[in-house]
Design an enzyme around this catalytic site. Structure first.
Site, PDB file in Angstrom:
ATOM      1  N   CYS A  41      32.081 -26.439 -14.625  1.00  0.00           N
ATOM      2  CA  CYS A  41      32.011 -27.107 -13.455  1.00  0.00           C
ATOM      3  C   CYS A  41      33.261 -26.853 -12.610  1.00  0.00           C
ATOM      4  CB  CYS A  41      31.959 -28.485 -13.845  1.00  0.00           C
ATOM      5  SG  CYS A  41      30.571 -28.961 -14.989  1.00  0.00           S
ATOM      6  N   VAL A  77      24.123 -12.843 -29.392  1.00  0.00           N
ATOM      7  CA  VAL A  77      23.063 -12.713 -30.579  1.00  0.00           C
ATOM      8  C   VAL A  77      21.861 -11.919 -29.956  1.00  0.00           C
ATOM      9  CG1 VAL A  77      21.220 -14.089 -31.798  1.00  0.00           C
ATOM     10  CG2 VAL A  77      23.530 -14.860 -31.738  1.00  0.00           C
ATOM     11  N   ALA A 103      22.575 -23.261 -28.881  1.00  0.00           N
ATOM     12  CA  ALA A 103      23.121 -23.884 -27.668  1.00  0.00           C
ATOM     13  C   ALA A 103      23.595 -22.856 -26.709  1.00  0.00           C
ATOM     14  CB  ALA A 103      24.348 -24.740 -27.998  1.00  0.00           C
ATOM     15  N   GLU A 171      20.335 -24.760   3.070  1.00  0.00           N
ATOM     16  CA  GLU A 171      19.504 -25.595   2.036  1.00  0.00           C
ATOM     17  C   GLU A 171      18.311 -26.039   2.555  1.00  0.00           C
ATOM     18  OE1 GLU A 171      19.729 -27.153  -1.272  1.00  0.00           O
ATOM     19  OE2 GLU A 171      18.164 -27.880  -0.832  1.00  0.00           O
ATOM     20  N   THR A 266      13.957 -28.610 -33.418  1.00  0.00           N
ATOM     21  CA  THR A 266      13.092 -27.440 -33.114  1.00  0.00           C
ATOM     22  C   THR A 266      12.019 -27.816 -34.041  1.00  0.00           C
ATOM     23  OG1 THR A 266      13.650 -25.706 -34.208  1.00  0.00           O
ATOM     24  CG2 THR A 266      14.946 -26.067 -32.257  1.00  0.00           C
ATOM     25  N   TYR A 272      18.057 -26.267 -34.773  1.00  0.00           N
ATOM     26  CA  TYR A 272      18.323 -27.336 -33.700  1.00  0.00           C
ATOM     27  C   TYR A 272      18.575 -26.656 -32.284  1.00  0.00           C
ATOM     28  CZ  TYR A 272      18.327 -30.719 -37.430  1.00  0.00           C
ATOM     29  OH  TYR A 272      18.237 -31.463 -38.433  1.00  0.00           O
ATOM     30  N   ALA A 273      18.507 -27.566 -31.303  1.00  0.00           N
ATOM     31  CA  ALA A 273      18.703 -26.718 -29.980  1.00  0.00           C
ATOM     32  C   ALA A 273      19.446 -27.749 -29.099  1.00  0.00           C
ATOM     33  CB  ALA A 273      17.538 -26.060 -29.291  1.00  0.00           C
ATOM     34  N   GLY A 275      21.498 -28.836 -25.263  1.00  0.00           N
ATOM     35  CA  GLY A 275      22.075 -28.374 -23.797  1.00  0.00           C
ATOM     36  C   GLY A 275      20.815 -27.506 -23.233  1.00  0.00           C
TER      37      GLY A 275
HETATM   38  C1  LIG Z   1      29.523 -23.403 -11.188  1.00  0.00           C
HETATM   39  C2  LIG Z   1      28.811 -24.663 -11.865  1.00  0.00           C
HETATM   40  C3  LIG Z   1      29.137 -25.842 -11.508  1.00  0.00           C
HETATM   41  C4  LIG Z   1      28.388 -26.964 -12.349  1.00  0.00           C
HETATM   42  N1  LIG Z   1      28.751 -28.220 -11.812  1.00  0.00           N
HETATM   43  C5  LIG Z   1      28.305 -29.214 -12.641  1.00  0.00           C
HETATM   44  C6  LIG Z   1      28.466 -30.489 -12.293  1.00  0.00           C
HETATM   45  O1  LIG Z   1      29.391 -30.735 -11.394  1.00  0.00           O
HETATM   46  N2  LIG Z   1      28.195 -31.560 -13.032  1.00  0.00           N
HETATM   47  C7  LIG Z   1      27.416 -31.122 -13.987  1.00  0.00           C
HETATM   48  O2  LIG Z   1      26.964 -32.390 -14.873  1.00  0.00           O
HETATM   49  N3  LIG Z   1      27.092 -30.153 -14.333  1.00  0.00           N
HETATM   50  C8  LIG Z   1      27.357 -29.012 -13.639  1.00  0.00           C
HETATM   51  N4  LIG Z   1      27.059 -27.681 -14.033  1.00  0.00           N
HETATM   52  C9  LIG Z   1      26.213 -27.584 -15.024  1.00  0.00           C
HETATM   53  C10 LIG Z   1      26.873 -27.488 -16.532  1.00  0.00           C
HETATM   54  O3  LIG Z   1      27.867 -26.394 -16.471  1.00  0.00           O
HETATM   55  C11 LIG Z   1      25.863 -27.055 -17.705  1.00  0.00           C
HETATM   56  O4  LIG Z   1      24.914 -27.835 -17.738  1.00  0.00           O
HETATM   57  C12 LIG Z   1      26.584 -27.024 -19.042  1.00  0.00           C
HETATM   58  O5  LIG Z   1      27.432 -25.951 -19.042  1.00  0.00           O
HETATM   59  C13 LIG Z   1      25.512 -26.588 -20.127  1.00  0.00           C
HETATM   60  O6  LIG Z   1      26.152 -26.525 -21.232  1.00  0.00           O
HETATM   61  P1  LIG Z   1      25.636 -25.552 -22.731  1.00  0.00           P
HETATM   62  O7  LIG Z   1      26.660 -25.914 -23.596  1.00  0.00           O
HETATM   63  O8  LIG Z   1      24.172 -26.189 -22.753  1.00  0.00           O
HETATM   64  O9  LIG Z   1      25.457 -24.111 -21.946  1.00  0.00           O
HETATM   65  P2  LIG Z   1      26.530 -23.241 -21.040  1.00  0.00           P
HETATM   66  O10 LIG Z   1      27.674 -23.997 -20.837  1.00  0.00           O
HETATM   67  O11 LIG Z   1      25.574 -22.280 -20.412  1.00  0.00           O
HETATM   68  O12 LIG Z   1      27.028 -22.335 -22.651  1.00  0.00           O
HETATM   69  C14 LIG Z   1      26.248 -21.197 -23.264  1.00  0.00           C
HETATM   70  C15 LIG Z   1      27.055 -20.801 -24.424  1.00  0.00           C
HETATM   71  O13 LIG Z   1      25.977 -19.988 -25.016  1.00  0.00           O
HETATM   72  C16 LIG Z   1      26.849 -18.692 -24.957  1.00  0.00           C
HETATM   73  N5  LIG Z   1      25.703 -17.416 -25.085  1.00  0.00           N
HETATM   74  C17 LIG Z   1      24.905 -17.649 -24.247  1.00  0.00           C
HETATM   75  N6  LIG Z   1      23.882 -16.445 -24.581  1.00  0.00           N
HETATM   76  C18 LIG Z   1      24.303 -16.005 -25.758  1.00  0.00           C
HETATM   77  C19 LIG Z   1      23.842 -15.051 -26.664  1.00  0.00           C
HETATM   78  N7  LIG Z   1      22.862 -14.343 -26.446  1.00  0.00           N
HETATM   79  N8  LIG Z   1      24.450 -14.998 -27.951  1.00  0.00           N
HETATM   80  C20 LIG Z   1      25.564 -15.827 -28.062  1.00  0.00           C
HETATM   81  N9  LIG Z   1      25.881 -16.702 -27.293  1.00  0.00           N
HETATM   82  C21 LIG Z   1      25.456 -16.933 -26.157  1.00  0.00           C
HETATM   83  C22 LIG Z   1      27.797 -18.259 -23.961  1.00  0.00           C
HETATM   84  O14 LIG Z   1      28.618 -17.446 -24.208  1.00  0.00           O
HETATM   85  C23 LIG Z   1      28.333 -20.158 -24.043  1.00  0.00           C
HETATM   86  O15 LIG Z   1      29.162 -19.860 -24.859  1.00  0.00           O
HETATM   87  C24 LIG Z   1      27.424 -26.501 -13.250  1.00  0.00           C
HETATM   88  C25 LIG Z   1      27.404 -25.198 -13.630  1.00  0.00           C
HETATM   89  C26 LIG Z   1      27.896 -24.266 -12.987  1.00  0.00           C
HETATM   90  C27 LIG Z   1      27.588 -22.808 -13.113  1.00  0.00           C
END
Ligand SMILES: Cc1cc2nc3c(=O)[nH]c(=O)nc-3n(C[C@H](O)[C@H](O)[C@H](O)COP(=O)(O)OP(=O)(O)OC[C@H]3O[C@@H](n4cnc5c(N)ncnc54)[C@H](O)[C@@H]3O)c2cc1C
Length: 411
Positions: A41, A77, A103, A171, A266, A272-273, A275
């Site tokens: 974010c 992975v 995650a 948009e 899951t 588990y999953a 995010g």
């Molecule tokens: C530019 C931007 C702005 C945003 N603004 C907002 C906002 O204002 N408000 C809001 O609520 N949300 C916002 N979001 C959304 C928010 O960032 C996501 O919902 C949040 O990051 C999800 O978290 P997560 O842990 O599920 O996954 P992610 O943050 O996507 O993290 C995924 C993790 O998994 C790892 N990973 C991925 N694939 C693999 C693999 N094959 N092997 C090992 N590791 C892997 C990555 O390296 C990372 O560590 C925004 C997103 C972006 C991109």
């Protein structure tokens, strides 16, 4: 017992922290493709040059050692063999687990617009490598076209404006931030962005991107009303797809993402999953909550994601703060709404039978914690007060016979 967490972001980090609080003994290993922990974010602040990469971390530098967490970073992975409880990494390392959390988040996807895919000046915004590529292409004075005015698109637009680019936002909905805001709150942002020099097109779609030659950079886009908009670079911010490509073993049930129950489990035991990978509403606070719930259950303390109230958006663009909670529009005429629109402060409450279902607070957001509780707990407000926007926690407490304050649930 060995816990393994794939992903070190909102969901993964919060799960790890939760497990460590409940289990001080056993091994916890995080694996992430990213070699940093950072808030997506805040990526636009890096584009704007207002923050360094270290400045968008949401953990302290000694987070991993302090919580006795192991971390394999910078490698993804490649495969999971669930029957053997074993993971293979892209660098061929093999890792065993007893309890696994996936995650791995989501990746940005390009919209199916002719001429976009493969063009060298078309970018998405999801991780640090995107920021670096955008940074190299985004020179002050150039025109950046942003497709999609959701949270990601608006972040990108703000960052690029602050960097001195001319920004055009396109948009297809009738307003900016259509999922998060109503027309009034959105139009306040539109005014702000236009005052900062942006051009905003809403209610239109892009029919094609026009490259300078075969495989060359996109030079302009054509809208469905025939308008042609020239541009030097394009940021596509039109949605994400869960990162599940490494799950080739069909035993795990998947829908739009990995299917989970309310304990974030899951279809497989001990897997588990949490995010964005679950394909549910892809927002930061939900990923955090899911991570905490998953971590708790993995460590043996039963917890459910009972809070269906997930539509909580905090927005701070070009200095204007907004919080939107729950419903943005009254779904039907049986809902009522109260509004306040004064000196740039905009507030709206959507309610039915004394129960609040949605709140928007713009410019003056100090009571957002209070309204979050009111919506989450469905606290009835009866009778409905004339000064509803002045309501605060005090209205929900009473003095008990023992002289202490107690929660009264109603006025
Ligand atoms: C530019 C931007 C702005 C945003 N603004 C907002 C906002 O204002 N408000 C809001 O609520 N949300 C916002 N979001 C959304 C928010 O960032 C996501 O919902 C949040 O990051 C999800 O978290 P997560 O842990 O599920 O996954 P992610 O943050 O996507 O993290 C995924 C993790 O998994 C790892 N990973 C991925 N694939 C693999 C693999 N094959 N092997 C090992 N590791 C892997 C990555 O390296 C990372 O560590 C925004 C997103 C972006 C991109």
């Amino acid at each position: 017992m060995k816990y393994v967490i794939i992903g070190a972001s909102a969901a993964g980090i919060n799960a790890a922290q939760t497990i460590r609080k409940l289990d001080s003994q056993n091994e916890i290993l995080l694996i992430s493709k990213d070699d940093r922990v950072y808030s997506r974010c805040m990526l636009h602040h890096v584009i704007a040059g207002k923050r360094s990469l270290d400045g968008i971390s949401f953990v302290s530098p000694d987070f991993f050692t302090q919580n006795a967490l192991q971390w394999i970073k910078g490698t993804g992975v490649r495969d999971i063999r669930f029957a053997e409880r074993r993971i293979t990494l892209e660098d061929d390392q093999s890792v065993a687990y007893d309890r696994l959390l996936i995650a791995s988040g989501a990746s940005a996807s390009l919209p199916p617009i002719k001429g976009l895919a493969g063009a060298p000046n078309v970018f998405t915004l999801r991780d640090i490598s995107d920021v670096q590529r955008i940074g190299a292409a985004a020179q002050a004075g150039k025109t950046a076209l942003v497709i999609g005015a959701g949270l990601v698109g608006m972040d990108a637009a703000a960052g690029l404006l602050e960097k001195g680019l001319h920004v055009v936002i396109v948009e297809q909905a009738d307003r900016l931030l259509p999922l998060q805001l109503d027309r009034t709150a959105a139009s306040n942002y539109q005014t702000l962005f236009e005052q900062a020099g942006a051009e905003v097109y809403t209610g239109v779609t892009i029919t094609e991107a026009l490259p300078s030659g075969n495989g060359g950079p996109v030079q302009s886009v054509r809208l469905n009303d025939g308008t042609v908009i020239p541009c030097d670079l394009v940021i596509a911010a039109t949605g994400v797809r869960p990162n599940t490509g490494f799950i080739k073993d069909a035993v795990l049930t998947m829908n739009d993402g990995i299917t989970v129950d309310e304990q974030m489990q899951t279809s497989l035991p001990d897997v588990y999953a949490a995010g964005d990978v679950t394909g549910r509403s892809a927002i930061w606070p939900l990923a955090v909550k899911q991570g905490i719930v998953a971590g708790s259950n993995m460590a043996g303390t039963s917890k459910k994601l009972t809070d269906g109230f997930t539509a909580k958006n905090s927005i701070n663009l070009l200095g204007l703060e907004t919080v939107s909670l729950g419903l943005v529009h009254a779904p039907d005429p049986s809902y009522e709404q109260a509004t306040l629109n004064h000196h740039g402060v905009y507030k709206k409450i959507i309610y039915k039978d004394g129960v609040v279902h949605g709140v928007i607070l713009q410019k003056e957001i100090s009571r957002c914690g209070f309204w979050t509780q009111v919506i989450k707990e469905k606290l009835p407000i009866e009778p409905w007060p004339a000064d509803i926007f002045d309501l605060n926690y005090a209205a929900f407490y009473q003095i008990a016979p023992n002289g202490r304050y107690q929660y009264a649930r109603a006025l």
